[in-house]
Scaffold this active site. Structure first.
Site, PDB file in Angstrom:
ATOM      1  N   ASP A   1     -58.178  -7.758  40.687  1.00  0.00           N
ATOM      2  CA  ASP A   1     -58.231  -6.710  41.715  1.00  0.00           C
ATOM      3  C   ASP A   1     -57.809  -5.433  40.995  1.00  0.00           C
ATOM      4  O   ASP A   1     -56.617  -5.227  40.752  1.00  0.00           O
ATOM      5  CB  ASP A   1     -57.258  -7.051  42.851  1.00  0.00           C
TER       6      ASP A   1
ATOM      7  N   GLU B   1     -63.204  -7.167  41.481  1.00  0.00           N
ATOM      8  CA  GLU B   1     -63.552  -6.600  42.784  1.00  0.00           C
ATOM      9  C   GLU B   1     -64.344  -5.318  42.567  1.00  0.00           C
ATOM     10  O   GLU B   1     -63.967  -4.460  41.769  1.00  0.00           O
ATOM     11  CB  GLU B   1     -62.296  -6.318  43.605  1.00  0.00           C
TER      12      GLU B   1
ATOM     13  N   ASP C   1     -52.026  -7.283  46.013  1.00  0.00           N
ATOM     14  CA  ASP C   1     -52.955  -7.238  44.875  1.00  0.00           C
ATOM     15  C   ASP C   1     -53.033  -8.590  44.175  1.00  0.00           C
ATOM     16  O   ASP C   1     -54.096  -8.983  43.694  1.00  0.00           O
ATOM     17  CB  ASP C   1     -52.508  -6.180  43.861  1.00  0.00           C
TER      18      ASP C   1
END
Lengths: 196, 196
Positions: A7, A68, A141
């Site tokens: 992420d 992501e 996260d």
């Protein structure tokens, strides 16, 4: 298959390694957050992110890296920094010849919760459950990085089947075009015969 | 001072090396465009950008890298790709311990043409003139990379003077705070004496 899920971010980058088993079985191998100081120069922050990710690639030897996909956010400067962090992660993977896949936040949410609009708490809860963790991963996260790796593992078979189907369709179309071309050539030579 | 200027992009990345002399004298050493195929995966494109830039750093050994600062563009996907290309360039510089500076498009235009709103043709014309080139650099990305390097060379002295002035001001403020603290301590010990 072992997936490194990321992420991306400059201030906090969620990073996780998840192993896929048969069916939908998934096992968490490691999860953490890489942080870089807000006061550092951008280039130095990117270097710290790159070094951190390289260390994870060395230690855990994943077969694929899932990141992501960044879309525009409210804060343009933050979005750019996030995109750049994602870029150096993709670069580190490409340098090792690892495939890199991007998944959107809604794909990730849908994969682990069933809804593309799930909130952070729902994602964290489902990740904790799916990986049979004794406590919820923190911060968000870290949970997102785990969710991303799970998303990749679960979507990969679907994607492979679609790629196979597309390849078969392309093969069929190619054979069909060849047959059409042969028929047209025959028709031309036939008309040539008639014209003679 | 030798500057590597980069106008970042995935499809076309403008790259140039310019040497600064005394005063405002500038000399072009090299200029080109690094291209990556649109059909390649993002990670592979970033790797090609990184390898290309590394080759320039090896060949020309600049002392500093100047990169155009990316802001949001109309096409979010393009802006993200541009930001990521800028990120891998900054990373390559940071890996070699080179300072990296970002300049906005309007700073670059203002530096070489006198107007932050100059168009591409004006920038190309001024770059050609300032560097005494026999023909205009093409495409626009190449001219932009040259303009960026010139901008950096001309702004650096201003920036250094400002940094020096800020350092002096900080030093003065520190000394002033120390004097205030000493006066306050003396006042307290004085009032202590009165209270005794």
């Amino acid at each position: 298959m072992r997936v490194l899920g990321v992420d991306p971010g400059l201030t906090r980058l969620g990073i996780a390694v998840v192993d896929g088993g048969t069916g939908r079985a998934v096992t968490a191998v490691a999860v953490d957050v890489i942080r870089t100081p807000v006061d550092d120069d951008l280039a130095v922050r990117l270097l710290k992110v790159a070094d951190g990710v390289e260390a994870w690639l060395d230690r855990h030897r994943p077969g694929v890296v899932a990141i992501e996909r960044v879309f525009s956010q409210h804060n343009v400067r933050t979005a750019m920094g996030t995109a750049q962090a994602a870029g150096v992660v993709a670069l580190a993977a490409a340098r090792r010849g690892l495939p890199v896949m991007f998944h959107t936040p809604s794909e990730v949410k849908a994969a682990v919760t069933g809804s593309g609009r799930a909130d952070k708490a729902q994602v964290t809860m489902m990740v904790t459950k799916l990986l049979r963790l004794t406590e919820a991963p923190k911060p968000a996260d870290a949970a997102d990085a785990l969710a991303l790796a799970i998303c990749h593992l679960w979507r990969a078979p679907v994607r492979n089947r679609m790629a196979e189907a597309e390849a078969r369709a392309a093969e069929f179309a190619k054979a069909h075009r060849a047959r059409l071309a042969a028929a047209a050539a025959q028709a031309r030579s036939g008309s040539g015969t008639v014209a003679k």
